[in-house]
Design a protein around this motif. Structure first.
Motif, PDB file in Angstrom:
ATOM      1  N   UNK A 124       4.003  14.493  -9.134  1.00  0.00           N
ATOM      2  CA  UNK A 124       4.421  15.824  -8.672  1.00  0.00           C
ATOM      3  C   UNK A 124       3.946  16.917  -9.624  1.00  0.00           C
ATOM      4  N   UNK A 125       3.229  17.900  -9.104  1.00  0.00           N
ATOM      5  CA  UNK A 125       2.830  19.023  -9.968  1.00  0.00           C
ATOM      6  C   UNK A 125       4.017  19.961 -10.191  1.00  0.00           C
ATOM      7  N   UNK A 126       3.988  20.636 -11.297  1.00  0.00           N
ATOM      8  CA  UNK A 126       5.040  21.602 -11.600  1.00  0.00           C
ATOM      9  C   UNK A 126       4.819  22.905 -10.850  1.00  0.00           C
ATOM     10  N   UNK A 127       5.863  23.695 -10.770  1.00  0.00           N
ATOM     11  CA  UNK A 127       5.761  25.011 -10.136  1.00  0.00           C
ATOM     12  C   UNK A 127       4.846  25.891 -10.988  1.00  0.00           C
ATOM     13  N   UNK A 128       4.019  26.693 -10.334  1.00  0.00           N
ATOM     14  CA  UNK A 128       3.040  27.513 -11.049  1.00  0.00           C
ATOM     15  C   UNK A 128       3.676  28.600 -11.902  1.00  0.00           C
ATOM     16  N   UNK A 129       4.642  29.256 -11.391  1.00  0.00           N
ATOM     17  CA  UNK A 129       5.261  30.359 -12.127  1.00  0.00           C
ATOM     18  C   UNK A 129       6.680  30.011 -12.518  1.00  0.00           C
ATOM     19  N   UNK A 130       7.453  31.017 -12.852  1.00  0.00           N
ATOM     20  CA  UNK A 130       8.854  30.770 -13.192  1.00  0.00           C
ATOM     21  C   UNK A 130       9.621  30.231 -11.982  1.00  0.00           C
ATOM     22  N   UNK A 131      10.578  29.364 -12.239  1.00  0.00           N
ATOM     23  CA  UNK A 131      11.478  28.913 -11.183  1.00  0.00           C
ATOM     24  C   UNK A 131      12.907  29.066 -11.688  1.00  0.00           C
ATOM     25  N   UNK A 132      13.873  28.493 -11.016  1.00  0.00           N
ATOM     26  CA  UNK A 132      15.275  28.718 -11.389  1.00  0.00           C
ATOM     27  C   UNK A 132      15.645  28.093 -12.735  1.00  0.00           C
ATOM     28  N   UNK A 133      14.755  27.253 -13.286  1.00  0.00           N
ATOM     29  CA  UNK A 133      15.028  26.600 -14.567  1.00  0.00           C
ATOM     30  C   UNK A 133      14.285  27.241 -15.731  1.00  0.00           C
ATOM     31  N   UNK A 134      13.543  28.294 -15.458  1.00  0.00           N
ATOM     32  CA  UNK A 134      12.899  29.016 -16.544  1.00  0.00           C
ATOM     33  C   UNK A 134      11.410  29.195 -16.334  1.00  0.00           C
ATOM     34  N   UNK A 135      10.766  29.680 -17.388  1.00  0.00           N
ATOM     35  CA  UNK A 135       9.322  29.908 -17.363  1.00  0.00           C
ATOM     36  C   UNK A 135       8.584  28.576 -17.478  1.00  0.00           C
ATOM     37  N   UNK A 136       7.307  28.557 -17.073  1.00  0.00           N
ATOM     38  CA  UNK A 136       6.539  27.316 -17.188  1.00  0.00           C
ATOM     39  C   UNK A 136       6.354  26.890 -18.639  1.00  0.00           C
ATOM     40  N   UNK A 137       6.132  25.588 -18.853  1.00  0.00           N
ATOM     41  CA  UNK A 137       5.926  25.127 -20.232  1.00  0.00           C
ATOM     42  C   UNK A 137       4.617  25.649 -20.790  1.00  0.00           C
ATOM     43  N   UNK A 138       4.493  25.715 -22.118  1.00  0.00           N
ATOM     44  CA  UNK A 138       3.247  26.197 -22.714  1.00  0.00           C
ATOM     45  C   UNK A 138       2.104  25.213 -22.468  1.00  0.00           C
ATOM     46  N   UNK A 139       0.866  25.667 -22.633  1.00  0.00           N
ATOM     47  CA  UNK A 139      -0.273  24.756 -22.448  1.00  0.00           C
ATOM     48  C   UNK A 139      -0.206  23.582 -23.425  1.00  0.00           C
ATOM     49  N   UNK A 140      -0.796  22.470 -23.022  1.00  0.00           N
ATOM     50  CA  UNK A 140      -0.762  21.261 -23.845  1.00  0.00           C
ATOM     51  C   UNK A 140      -1.664  21.404 -25.060  1.00  0.00           C
ATOM     52  N   UNK A 141      -1.193  20.855 -26.168  1.00  0.00           N
ATOM     53  CA  UNK A 141      -1.990  20.850 -27.387  1.00  0.00           C
ATOM     54  C   UNK A 141      -2.810  19.559 -27.441  1.00  0.00           C
ATOM     55  N   UNK A 142      -3.728  19.483 -28.380  1.00  0.00           N
ATOM     56  CA  UNK A 142      -4.567  18.293 -28.524  1.00  0.00           C
ATOM     57  C   UNK A 142      -3.726  17.065 -28.867  1.00  0.00           C
ATOM     58  N   UNK A 143      -2.713  17.234 -29.697  1.00  0.00           N
ATOM     59  CA  UNK A 143      -1.850  16.114 -30.068  1.00  0.00           C
ATOM     60  C   UNK A 143      -1.116  15.534 -28.879  1.00  0.00           C
ATOM     61  N   UNK A 144      -0.625  16.395 -27.995  1.00  0.00           N
ATOM     62  CA  UNK A 144       0.086  15.938 -26.799  1.00  0.00           C
ATOM     63  C   UNK A 144      -0.878  15.182 -25.884  1.00  0.00           C
ATOM     64  N   UNK A 145      -2.076  15.699 -25.726  1.00  0.00           N
ATOM     65  CA  UNK A 145      -3.063  15.043 -24.864  1.00  0.00           C
ATOM     66  C   UNK A 145      -3.433  13.674 -25.428  1.00  0.00           C
TER      67      UNK A 145
END
Length: 187
Positions: A124-145
């Motif tokens: 499931x893809x995340x919502x593009x913009x803000x939703x009822x749970x807040x703003x979207x998460x920040x972009x992924x860093x190299x460590x997370x990838x």
């Protein structure tokens, strides 16, 4: 202007300017797919390393016949519960990313349903913009990838090893059968 001309407008969504905060130990906020996979792998690895070190240390210090022989098992139970708690918090944040209630996280501990649920969390893809749970998460860093790529790489290496090791053993056996036996020359 031509009334039959196609309309011209920007159809690409604008990148969000505000991002939500990432907090692993909270049920609030949102967590994207790659970050969910990376954090799950990282926390699972960390819990297993701590369990192995703590369990071995406690077993070494307490001994098998000492009064504290139950300590290694209890250390493992405490670490397993801590790991499960953090995993449930990650699942709740991942559900929030595609605007679903955190109560769906109960499916993570139901046998067989958790397999399908895990696939849903990955697909499931995340919502593009803000939703009822807040703003979207920040972009992924190299460590997370890189953390997210560890699990698929281990699977690929395992498949290659499962094919290559028996083939190598067969090769060694055939090479030993084909080699002339080394007997000393008789004079």
């Amino acid at each position: 202007p031509n009334p039959y001309q196609s309309p011209r407008s920007a159809i690409t969504p604008a990148a969000p300017t505000q991002f939500g905060e990432i907090n692993l130990f909270s049920a609030r906020g949102r967590l994207g797919r790659v970050r969910y996979i990376g954090y799950s792998v990282g926390i699972g690895f960390l819990v297993n390393v701590i369990a192995a070190v703590a369990g071995g240390l406690v077993a070494f210090l307490a001994g098998d016949r000492a009064p504290g022989h139950w300590l290694p098992g209890s250390v493992m139970v405490v670490l397993a519960l801590a790991g499960l708690t953090v995993y449930i918090l990650l699942v709740i944040q991942r559900l929030h990313d595609f605007d679903a209630s955190g109560w769906w996280s109960v499916l993570a501990i139901v046998p067989l349903a958790n397999l399908v649920f895990y696939l849903v969390l990955l697909i499931m893809p995340g919502a593009q913009g803000p939703n009822r749970f807040g703003n979207p998460p920040p972009p992924n860093t190299l460590g997370v990838i890189l953390l997210a790529l560890v699990l698929p790489l281990i699977g690929i290496i395992g498949i290659i090893a499962a094919i290559a090791i028996p083939a190598y053993r067969d090769y060694v056996e055939r090479a030993q059968e084909a080699a002339p036996s080394s007997t000393p020359l008789q004079q």
